[in-house]
Design an enzyme around this catalytic site. Structure first.
Site: not given
Ligand code: URA
Length: 233
Positions: A102-104, A106
């Site tokens: 997951l990106d930072g 999210t």
């Protein structure tokens, strides 16, 4: 498998601690002390114990983490906190990694495991294991904006996404399910459709929802039944 390796694979003790524990007679195999670190054991069938406490042997570990914002889905980083930093020592073992990033910014469900084969299985788009997200959008999305996502949208870099399942939950809130994991995929899908994702949470992997009682930043082991639900059809 060697006795010392069987214990080491579970992550709770260092190799030198294990050697000392074994030499001191504090490790038992089926109730009897074994003082040879190289003794052959079958950790799936023998009961290994340290100071009388049975080791709950598992070949692989599967953890559900509720990732908060600002934590990155990497195994190590010089400055940022990583998902592995959130694993308490009693659940930590060597080889753990996030099966799908997951990106930072999210939040939500990250599966941590040391089982590379399982990770590959659930992440391969061809296996159609859907990952569910709830996205909060900048603009109320008209159907004309959602249909291209359902059909398989082309991103701004020209790459194509497989069809997504999209359901409107509220004015600016949608549930979206995808089976791929392209870089920042959901954000780029909505950008290509002319909208913008303001908040994003992963709420399920396959048939397994994020445990609503698992607080952000916390993780716990999955049961065998929960693990099956990830891949169940
Ligand atoms: N799509 C995104 O944009 N970010 C994620 O973290 C996952 C999917």
């Amino acid at each position: 498998m060697r006795l010392d390796r069987s214990i080491a694979s579970q992550g709770a003790y260092t190799r030198s601690e294990i050697r000392k524990l074994i030499r001191a007679g504090r490790v038992t195999v089926d109730g009897a002390p074994v003082r040879d670190p190289g003794a052959a054991v079958d950790p799936e069938n023998n009961v290994l114990a340290v100071d009388g406490k049975a080791l709950n042997y598992r070949e692989h570990l599967y953890l559900m983490l509720n990732k908060p914002k600002g934590v990155i889905s990497a195994t190590e980083d010089r400055s940022a906190k990583t998902v592995l930093d959130l694993v308490p020592p009693e659940l930590f073992r060597k080889g753990l990694f996030p099966a799908g990033r997951l990106d930072g910014e999210t939040t939500g469900f990250v599966l941590l495991t040391d089982d590379g084969e399982f990770a590959h299985r659930i992440l391969s788009p061809g296996n159609h294991i859907m990952k569910t997200y709830i996205a909060t959008l900048r603009d109320v999305p008209p159907d004309s904006q959602l249909q291209p996502l359902r059909d398989g949208i082309e991103l701004r870099d020209g790459s194509h996404c497989l069809p997504a399942e999209v359901r409107i939950l509220g004015d600016r809130t949608v549930e979206i399910k995808i089976c791929e994991g392209k870089y920042h995929q959901i954000k780029r899908m909505f950008a290509a459709a002319g909208n913008r994702v303001l908040e994003l949470e992963r709420t399920a992997m396959g048939g397994l929802p994020l445990d609503p009682d698992l607080e952000p930043g916390k993780c716990r082991e999955l049961t065998a039944e929960e693990l099956d639900r990830i891949t169940a059809r």
